[in-house]
Design an enzyme around this catalytic site. Structure first.
Site, PDB file in Angstrom:
ATOM      1  CG  ASN A  95      31.946  51.377  89.929  1.00 28.18           C
ATOM      2  OD1 ASN A  95      32.137  50.498  89.100  1.00 28.18           O
ATOM      3  ND2 ASN A  95      30.914  51.370  90.753  1.00 28.18           N
ATOM      4  NE  ARG A  96      33.187  46.045  89.384  1.00 25.50           N
ATOM      5  CZ  ARG A  96      32.371  46.390  90.373  1.00 25.50           C
ATOM      6  NH1 ARG A  96      31.699  47.528  90.345  1.00 25.50           N
ATOM      7  NH2 ARG A  96      32.221  45.600  91.419  1.00 25.50           N
TER       8      ARG A  96
ATOM      9  CG  HIS B 190      36.030  51.048  94.976  1.00 19.47           C
ATOM     10  ND1 HIS B 190      35.193  51.844  94.234  1.00 19.47           N
ATOM     11  CD2 HIS B 190      35.213  50.170  95.636  1.00 19.47           C
ATOM     12  CE1 HIS B 190      33.931  51.469  94.438  1.00 19.47           C
ATOM     13  NE2 HIS B 190      33.902  50.466  95.267  1.00 19.47           N
TER      14      HIS B 190
ATOM     15  CG  HIS C  41      32.185  52.077  99.444  1.00 21.60           C
ATOM     16  ND1 HIS C  41      31.453  51.112 100.101  1.00 21.60           N
ATOM     17  CD2 HIS C  41      32.345  51.618  98.180  1.00 21.60           C
ATOM     18  CE1 HIS C  41      31.205  50.115  99.274  1.00 21.60           C
ATOM     19  NE2 HIS C  41      31.737  50.396  98.097  1.00 21.60           N
ATOM     20  CB  SER C  42      28.707  55.803 104.136  1.00 25.42           C
ATOM     21  OG  SER C  42      29.753  56.568 104.688  1.00 25.42           O
ATOM     22  CE1 TYR C  43      30.409  49.073 102.776  1.00 26.42           C
ATOM     23  CE2 TYR C  43      28.576  47.666 102.148  1.00 26.42           C
ATOM     24  CZ  TYR C  43      29.916  47.994 102.069  1.00 26.42           C
ATOM     25  OH  TYR C  43      30.766  47.238 101.293  1.00 26.42           O
TER      26      TYR C  43
ATOM     27  CG  ASP D 190      27.427  46.471  92.671  1.00 28.00           C
ATOM     28  OD1 ASP D 190      27.702  47.685  92.755  1.00 28.00           O
ATOM     29  OD2 ASP D 190      28.271  45.573  92.789  1.00 28.00           O
TER      30      ASP D 190
ATOM     31  CD  GLN E 281      27.777  51.209  91.238  1.00 22.06           C
ATOM     32  OE1 GLN E 281      27.929  52.007  90.301  1.00 22.06           O
ATOM     33  NE2 GLN E 281      27.783  49.907  91.073  1.00 22.06           N
TER      34      GLN E 281
ATOM     35  CD  GLU F 157      29.566  52.795  96.101  1.00 16.59           C
ATOM     36  OE1 GLU F 157      30.605  52.698  95.433  1.00 16.59           O
ATOM     37  OE2 GLU F 157      28.809  51.820  96.299  1.00 16.59           O
TER      38      GLU F 157
HETATM   39  C1  BGC Z   1      30.926  48.048  94.025  1.00 16.17           C
HETATM   40  C2  BGC Z   1      30.701  46.613  94.415  1.00 16.17           C
HETATM   41  C3  BGC Z   1      31.807  46.200  95.323  1.00 16.17           C
HETATM   42  C4  BGC Z   1      31.781  47.086  96.510  1.00 16.17           C
HETATM   43  C5  BGC Z   1      32.882  46.775  97.457  1.00 16.17           C
HETATM   44  C6  BGC Z   1      30.833  48.844  95.260  1.00 16.17           C
HETATM   45  O1  BGC Z   1      31.020  50.187  94.974  1.00 16.17           O
HETATM   46  O2  BGC Z   1      30.055  48.498  93.048  1.00 16.17           O
HETATM   47  O3  BGC Z   1      30.630  45.779  93.297  1.00 16.17           O
HETATM   48  O4  BGC Z   1      31.707  44.860  95.720  1.00 16.17           O
HETATM   49  O5  BGC Z   1      31.857  48.424  96.131  1.00 16.17           O
HETATM   50  O6  BGC Z   1      32.466  46.929  98.753  1.00 16.17           O
END
Ligand code: BGC
Length: 345
Positions: free
Chosen positions: A79-80, A105, A175-177, A247, A283, A310
């Site tokens: 994250n940020r 990330h 970061h699995s979707y 998000d 997340q 996440e």
């Molecule tokens: C973030 C999103 C970001 C994404 C990237 C997420 O973990 O919170 O803002 O766009 O990752 O795929």
């Protein structure tokens, strides 16, 4: 114990060999790439036989060309980090601003773009990575180990460990979707989500936490009982507008590490996915930046056609003294565990 096998997945554009590992346990199987430690597929028993419930790319070249973090391991700091810099022990560390003013990330070349070492151990897949002192601006040499295990009852476990020779920051995740209707389904349909959190960390227009912990009561973030994701997304709330959807970091604990806890439960397509973790946050991200991306087997991944769960230390924790600490002291062990369990509904 899973049956483990390995095959080549080609070479990166820099010429590094990449392998694809497969773990099979009963009717379940996963594939993991040494590139980014990416979970490339998660096949589960479903009405039609087997269903792959995670998004991914077809080729290594496509993985290298995208910036969606499909299935990847994220580090050093998930994250940020606001303002793309931080101070630690009186020293200032500038980082790459790769997401507006933030470092997202792990920076320009995070762990999601590294080629990990891999080995089998007792039916599990052990991935290791050596991150040199100063990589992406972070202090300390960090040795990372992530173990993927799969059992016949449909439990995928990710066990994360790390150790640094100096004080540093560390916050690892995956970061699995997910789309329980199948990775190629293209929409969320009537899938439901439940997140067992009383609060989120409020964010500003740059998706950086403001420091305020916002109770979910009376907001679209109240997912303590199952909510249809589409209905939640349709609600009117300034935080949803800022995130372009969900998000947000949901608060599970206030300490950096807790006991294993049920964080989220998603249902759809006759399946139930439970996410358990020792991490203090999760997340929930509804793929708000996908826009018809090319996926596995010719699939097309549209806007909000999946979601990420996440597990993490809260975003930008280094700048908020009321958040669980993201500092890993030199010589101390970083350790957390997250499981994703998929069963029939
Ligand atoms: C973030 C999103 C970001 C994404 C990237 C997420 O973990 O919170 O803002 O766009 O990752 O795929």
């Amino acid at each position: 114990m899973a049956n483990v096998s390995c095959q080549s997945f080609g070479k990166t554009k820099e010429g590094q060999e990449v392998d694809l590992w497969t773990l099979c346990a009963g009717d379940y199987s996963i594939q993991v790439l040494t590139y980014g430690g990416i979970l490339r597929s998660f096949c589960v028993p479903a009405a039609e036989g087997s269903r792959d419930i995670v998004l991914g790319c077809e080729t290594l070249g496509e993985y290298e060309a995208q910036d969606r973090y499909f299935g990847a391991l994220i580090g050093r700091v998930a994250n940020r980090i606001g303002g793309a810099c931080f101070d630690l022990n009186g020293k200032h560390y500038p980082l790459a601003a790769n997401n507006g003013p933030n470092c997202l990330h792990g920076g320009l070349r995070g762990f999601d773009r590294a080629v990990w070492e891999a080995r089998e151990e007792d039916g599990s897949l052990v991935l290791t990575l050596h991150s040199p002192d100063g990589e992406e601006g972070f202090p300390g040499t960090l040795e990372v180990q992530v173990t993927y295990s799969l059992t016949e009852d449909g439990t995928l476990t990710l066990d994360y460990q790390a150790r640094s020779d100096q004080d540093t920051l560390c916050n690892l995740t995956n970061h699995s979707y997910f789309n329980l209707l199948g990775h190629a389904h293209g929409s969320l349909g009537d899938q439901k989500i439940q997140i067992l959190a009383d609060a989120i960390t409020e964010m500003d227009e740059n998706s950086t936490p403001t420091g305020t912990i916002l109770p979910v009561e009376g907001t679209p973030f109240d997912l303590r009982e199952p909510v249809e994701i589409g209905k939640g997304l349709a609600m009117d709330h300034i935080q949803l507008k800022m995130g372009n959807g969900y998000d947000h970091n949901f608060v599970l604990h206030h300490q950096p590490k807790g006991p294993m806890k049920l964080a989220a439960r998603a249902t759809g397509g006759g399946l139930c996915l439970e996410c358990w973790t020792t991490q203090p946050g999760i997340q929930f991200y509804t793929a708000n930046f996908l826009e018809g991306d090319a996926g596995k087997g010719g699939a097309c991944y549209g806007f909000r056609s999946a979601y990420c769960l996440e597990t993490q230390i809260w975003p930008d924790a280094i700048h908020h003294s009321n958040f669980p600490s993201v500092v890993l002291r030199g010589g101390e062990n970083y350790h957390h565990t997250t499981t994703y369990r998929v069963t029939a509904l």
